[in-house]
Design a protein around this motif. Structure first.
Motif, PDB file in Angstrom:
ATOM      1  N   GLU A 236      22.001 -23.181 -49.198  1.00 37.51           N
ATOM      2  CA  GLU A 236      22.163 -22.245 -50.290  1.00 37.51           C
ATOM      3  C   GLU A 236      22.687 -22.973 -51.522  1.00 37.51           C
ATOM      4  OE1 GLU A 236      24.603 -19.029 -49.151  1.00 37.51           O
ATOM      5  OE2 GLU A 236      23.247 -18.306 -47.562  1.00 37.51           O
ATOM      6  N   CYS A 237      22.180 -22.581 -52.658  1.00 40.19           N
ATOM      7  CA  CYS A 237      22.592 -23.199 -53.921  1.00 40.19           C
ATOM      8  C   CYS A 237      23.376 -22.168 -54.734  1.00 40.19           C
ATOM      9  CB  CYS A 237      21.367 -23.672 -54.698  1.00 40.19           C
ATOM     10  SG  CYS A 237      21.758 -24.389 -56.300  1.00 40.19           S
ATOM     11  N   LYS A 238      24.564 -22.528 -55.117  1.00 39.41           N
ATOM     12  CA  LYS A 238      25.388 -21.656 -55.942  1.00 39.41           C
ATOM     13  C   LYS A 238      25.392 -22.196 -57.368  1.00 39.41           C
ATOM     14  CE  LYS A 238      30.020 -19.706 -56.449  1.00 39.41           C
ATOM     15  NZ  LYS A 238      31.413 -19.680 -55.917  1.00 39.41           N
ATOM     16  N   ILE A 239      24.930 -21.403 -58.294  1.00 37.01           N
ATOM     17  CA  ILE A 239      24.874 -21.808 -59.700  1.00 37.01           C
ATOM     18  C   ILE A 239      26.131 -21.343 -60.417  1.00 37.01           C
ATOM     19  CG2 ILE A 239      23.610 -21.606 -61.863  1.00 37.01           C
ATOM     20  CD1 ILE A 239      21.089 -21.135 -60.244  1.00 37.01           C
ATOM     21  N   ILE A 240      26.804 -22.259 -61.073  1.00 32.22           N
ATOM     22  CA  ILE A 240      28.034 -21.950 -61.799  1.00 32.22           C
ATOM     23  C   ILE A 240      27.779 -22.100 -63.285  1.00 32.22           C
ATOM     24  CG2 ILE A 240      30.435 -22.612 -62.197  1.00 32.22           C
ATOM     25  CD1 ILE A 240      30.497 -23.666 -59.336  1.00 32.22           C
ATOM     26  N   ASP A 241      27.987 -21.063 -64.001  1.00 36.11           N
ATOM     27  CA  ASP A 241      27.871 -21.093 -65.458  1.00 36.11           C
ATOM     28  C   ASP A 241      29.242 -21.438 -66.029  1.00 36.11           C
ATOM     29  OD1 ASP A 241      27.519 -20.759 -68.139  1.00 36.11           O
ATOM     30  OD2 ASP A 241      26.489 -18.833 -67.981  1.00 36.11           O
ATOM     31  N   ILE A 242      29.410 -22.712 -66.414  1.00 36.44           N
ATOM     32  CA  ILE A 242      30.743 -23.166 -66.841  1.00 36.44           C
ATOM     33  C   ILE A 242      31.175 -22.528 -68.159  1.00 36.44           C
ATOM     34  CG2 ILE A 242      30.492 -25.366 -65.637  1.00 36.44           C
ATOM     35  CD1 ILE A 242      29.962 -26.680 -68.321  1.00 36.44           C
ATOM     36  N   THR A 243      30.231 -21.938 -68.886  1.00 32.93           N
ATOM     37  CA  THR A 243      30.618 -21.267 -70.135  1.00 32.93           C
ATOM     38  C   THR A 243      31.370 -19.966 -69.853  1.00 32.93           C
ATOM     39  OG1 THR A 243      28.519 -20.053 -70.288  1.00 32.93           O
ATOM     40  CG2 THR A 243      28.634 -22.233 -71.312  1.00 32.93           C
ATOM     41  N   LYS A 244      31.197 -19.449 -68.622  1.00 34.21           N
ATOM     42  CA  LYS A 244      31.871 -18.205 -68.257  1.00 34.21           C
ATOM     43  C   LYS A 244      33.037 -18.438 -67.296  1.00 34.21           C
ATOM     44  CE  LYS A 244      27.666 -15.468 -68.822  1.00 34.21           C
ATOM     45  NZ  LYS A 244      26.706 -14.550 -68.167  1.00 34.21           N
ATOM     46  N   GLU A 245      33.141 -19.676 -66.827  1.00 34.08           N
ATOM     47  CA  GLU A 245      34.223 -20.009 -65.905  1.00 34.08           C
ATOM     48  C   GLU A 245      35.256 -20.835 -66.650  1.00 34.08           C
ATOM     49  OE1 GLU A 245      34.585 -19.034 -62.828  1.00 34.08           O
ATOM     50  OE2 GLU A 245      32.659 -18.012 -62.545  1.00 34.08           O
ATOM     51  N   GLU A 246      36.204 -20.175 -67.288  1.00 36.81           N
ATOM     52  CA  GLU A 246      37.162 -20.871 -68.161  1.00 36.81           C
ATOM     53  C   GLU A 246      38.023 -21.856 -67.382  1.00 36.81           C
ATOM     54  OE1 GLU A 246      39.414 -18.052 -70.300  1.00 36.81           O
ATOM     55  OE2 GLU A 246      37.705 -17.220 -71.401  1.00 36.81           O
ATOM     56  N   ASN A 247      38.508 -21.455 -66.221  1.00 35.97           N
ATOM     57  CA  ASN A 247      39.382 -22.331 -65.440  1.00 35.97           C
ATOM     58  C   ASN A 247      38.623 -23.562 -64.955  1.00 35.97           C
ATOM     59  OD1 ASN A 247      41.518 -20.578 -65.779  1.00 35.97           O
ATOM     60  ND2 ASN A 247      41.109 -19.475 -63.859  1.00 35.97           N
ATOM     61  N   TYR A 248      37.388 -23.346 -64.494  1.00 35.08           N
ATOM     62  CA  TYR A 248      36.557 -24.452 -64.018  1.00 35.08           C
ATOM     63  C   TYR A 248      36.292 -25.424 -65.155  1.00 35.08           C
ATOM     64  CZ  TYR A 248      32.489 -26.950 -62.236  1.00 35.08           C
ATOM     65  OH  TYR A 248      31.612 -27.928 -61.853  1.00 35.08           O
TER      66      TYR A 248
END
Length: 262
Positions: A236-248
């Protein structure tokens, strides 16, 4: 100088067909010359140009394997032979090296240099060349990128593996295993294909190589392939949108800053 190049006919792994039981369907696959062996043929051709070498190509396999000999002869190899016998079927690398060594000892004893491709794409063991050298009691160098010089009694080569580059000078006769992607194989001319079509290929069986019947094939092989299959793993591939993940995003920026400062 007499050079022998051992080549192999292999399935084209770029177009693998599978049976319903997840086994490789070799009857539906195109067979080609092992690409790494073609590098060895090209290395020999360069020596032919520079040292007036005589090139013999040899393959072991069923009668249809003569097709790779035709390609090598079209590329300007001088001589060609197939080691063909039903008793060779099922040989592992150990048994194969017995047959190849016997071919040199009984049919080509005046060979100065023996070339192999580093490995075959249908096995990737890289064992056959060194094993054949051991049976012939000859020095062997693997991972060869370039043959730089040949004298009356020695050959100098450049090698490269995962960790280092080296230069070796070894006594002749010798065995060299050529890396992949180090030479640009020649494209045969039409005249080469015509010559290859009319060429009279030599064929040797187990008796002509003076080998016992149980020395090759399944009987002469201490190892065997019990099963070939393709895996059914799913990831499974989890896509992370770093523009919406401030802490990340902040953590990544902090790590980059820390590495830069250090």
């Amino acid at each position: 100088m007499n050079i022998v190049v051992f080549i192999k006919q292999v399935p084209d792994t770029n177009d693998v067909k599978w049976t319903a039981n997840n086994n490789i369907d070799r009857t539906q696959m195109e067979s080609i010359m092992n690409p790494v062996d073609k590098q060895a043929v090209q290395a020999a051709l360069l020596l032919k140009n520079s040292y007036n070498a005589h090139i013999t190509v040899i393959t072991m396999g069923p009668c249809k394997s003569v097709e790779v000999l035709k390609e090598a002869v079209a590329m300007r190899a001088d001589d060609a032979a197939i080691l063909c016998d039903s008793k060779f079927a099922g040989s592992d690398t150990c048994a194969t090296s017995k047959v190849l060594a016997a071919a040199i000892q009984n049919k080509y004893p005046d060979t100065d240099l023996i070339l192999f491709g580093q490995s075959a794409i249908d096995g990737e063991t890289a064992q056959t060349g060194p094993s054949t050298a051991a049976r012939l009691n000859l020095p062997v160098v693997s991972n060869v990128n370039e043959i730089t010089d040949i004298q009356n009694d020695s050959v100098t080569v450049n090698t490269e593996n995962e960790t280092e580059k080296s230069v070796y000078k070894i006594n002749l006769p010798a065995v060299l295993c050529i890396n992949n992607y180090v030479y640009q194989p020649e494209v045969p001319r039409i005249s080469g294909y015509i010559h290859a079509h009319d060429y009279n290929y030599k064929m040797y069986n187990i008796y002509e190589l003076n080998l016992p019947e149980n020395s090759a094939g399944i009987k002469g092989s201490p190892t065997f392939v019990s099963k070939v299959y393709r895996t059914n793993e799913k990831r499974e591939c989890k896509i992370i949108d770093i523009t919406k993940e401030e802490n990340y995003c902040f953590d990544v920026i902090s790590e980059i800053k820390e590495v830069t400062e250090n």
